[in-house]
Design an enzyme around this catalytic site. Structure first.
Site, PDB file in Angstrom:
ATOM      1  N   SER A 108       0.861  -1.182   0.000  1.00  0.00           N
ATOM      2  CA  SER A 108       0.000   0.000   0.000  1.00  0.00           C
ATOM      3  C   SER A 108       0.897   1.232   0.000  1.00  0.00           C
ATOM      4  O   SER A 108       1.595   1.487   0.992  1.00  0.00           O
ATOM      5  CB  SER A 108      -0.912   0.009   1.229  1.00  0.00           C
ATOM      6  OG  SER A 108      -1.760  -1.111   1.229  1.00  0.00           O
TER       7      SER A 108
ATOM      8  N   LYS B  28      -6.756   1.096  -3.538  1.00  0.00           N
ATOM      9  CA  LYS B  28      -6.451   0.572  -2.213  1.00  0.00           C
ATOM     10  C   LYS B  28      -6.698   1.633  -1.139  1.00  0.00           C
ATOM     11  O   LYS B  28      -7.186   1.329  -0.036  1.00  0.00           O
ATOM     12  CB  LYS B  28      -5.002   0.085  -2.152  1.00  0.00           C
ATOM     13  CG  LYS B  28      -4.564  -0.457  -0.784  1.00  0.00           C
ATOM     14  CD  LYS B  28      -5.424  -1.630  -0.327  1.00  0.00           C
ATOM     15  CE  LYS B  28      -5.086  -2.089   1.088  1.00  0.00           C
ATOM     16  NZ  LYS B  28      -3.799  -2.785   1.191  1.00  0.00           N
TER      17      LYS B  28
ATOM     18  N   LYS C 132      -1.145   5.447   7.953  1.00  0.00           N
ATOM     19  CA  LYS C 132      -0.391   5.736   6.721  1.00  0.00           C
ATOM     20  C   LYS C 132      -1.316   5.746   5.507  1.00  0.00           C
ATOM     21  O   LYS C 132      -1.288   6.681   4.694  1.00  0.00           O
ATOM     22  CB  LYS C 132       0.703   4.685   6.533  1.00  0.00           C
ATOM     23  CG  LYS C 132       1.347   4.656   5.150  1.00  0.00           C
ATOM     24  CD  LYS C 132       2.352   3.536   5.029  1.00  0.00           C
ATOM     25  CE  LYS C 132       1.743   2.162   4.952  1.00  0.00           C
ATOM     26  NZ  LYS C 132       1.255   1.778   3.618  1.00  0.00           N
TER      27      LYS C 132
END
Length: 302
Positions: A97, A175, A243
């Site tokens: 990711s 994502k 994140k």
């Protein structure tokens, strides 16, 4: 893709079962990992002494925590390609990711370093460690149509839902959207659990009835049992959600899209990290909310 050869970098909780599934499907897998101990329980995967040793593989998959880790790991590989370019059509597949913007910039770096012979594809995954182990991941791909067609058989060894979302960077944006939904839904379930338990309600019973109605979801099915049991043993560190939500905010800013849910969620996961809970499972967001509840109760009593 004429040869069933692949390099793999990063054999963590997700990477190890993914590499194992590739090998189990009949591919020749050569992998590099910072720690060698993982190879003791990983059959069918040959160990590379360095990432640069993978320079002649048709495809090199990276499954490391974030793009800066990938850039660092790829330093010697790219230097090798600058001196002696790889075969045309070499693919570097980023399955972590990462930032949609940053992965496009990394694509330019790889293109230049390889003399135009290697291209970057982003193909992040969803499904957690259970999906990685069973080979049932959802894989979101940013690539040209021809790149996707060439890589689809390989990606199909790791996932049951493999879709091209658009050009490079599109997989990472998909994502980010996935994480927006997972992160906020998990937080809402945790909040409901704390409210229910503090009101004298059984959380398991609550989740059972929720699963039979409109609130039912794959997130509830997968994360709900850990939330109810307060089981925070990591299947994936909660700090990574913070994140990933950061990628949602930067992507939204770039196109002028309001993301109030992501903005609220990133504050909560930032608080989770401040509480020192970031290395535990995503379900630990319930503990973060419980700690906030204790602090609020103490403040109200003063």
């Amino acid at each position: 893709m004429t040869s069933k050869r692949v390099g793999f970098v990063g054999l963590g909780l997700m990477g190890a079962p993914m590499a194992s599934n590739i090998a189990g499907a009949g591919w020749n897998v050569t992998a590099w990992n910072r720690s060698d101990t993982v190879f003791e329980d990983l059959s069918g995967v040959r160990r590379a002494a360095s990432v640069a040793e993978l320079r002649n593989e048709n495809t090199i998959i990276f499954m490391l925590p974030d793009l800066p880790f990938i850039e660092e790991a790829a330093t010697e590989l790219l230097e090798s390609w600058r001196n002696d370019p790889p075969d045309p059509g070499t693919a570097v597949v980023i399955m972590s990711s990462v930032s949609p913007t940053a992965v496009r910039l990394f694509g330019e770096t790889v293109h230049q370093a390889s003399g135009g012979n290697a291209t970057v594809v982003d193909a992040p995954v969803s499904g957690g460690t259970s999906g990685a182990q069973s080979g049932s991941l959802a894989i979101m791909v940013g690539a040209t149509e021809s790149q996707f067609e060439a890589l689809e058989p390989l990606l199909g060894t790791m996932g049951t839902t493999v879709r091209r979302m658009g050009p490079l960077g599109s997989g990472s944006l998909a994502k980010a959207c996935n994480q927006l939904i997972v992160g906020t839904t998990t937080a809402a379930l945790a909040e409901a659990a704390e409210l229910a338990e503090r009101s004298g309600m059984d959380v398991v019973a609550l989740y059972e009835v929720l699963s039979g109605g409109l609130a039912g979801s794959r997130v509830l099915d997968n994360v709900g049992p850990r939330l109810a049991a307060k089981d925070y043993a990591p299947t994936g560190p909660a700090k990574f959600m913070h994140k990933d939500l950061g990628f949602v905010l930067t992507s939204a800013e770039a196109v002028g899209s309001a993301v109030p849910m992501a903005s609220a969620a990133i504050d909560l996961y930032d608080e989770l990290k401040r509480q020192g809970l970031g290395d535990q499972d995503l379900a630990v967001v319930r503990q973060a909310i419980a700690n906030l509840s204790v602090a609020a109760a103490a403040s109200n009593s003063n």
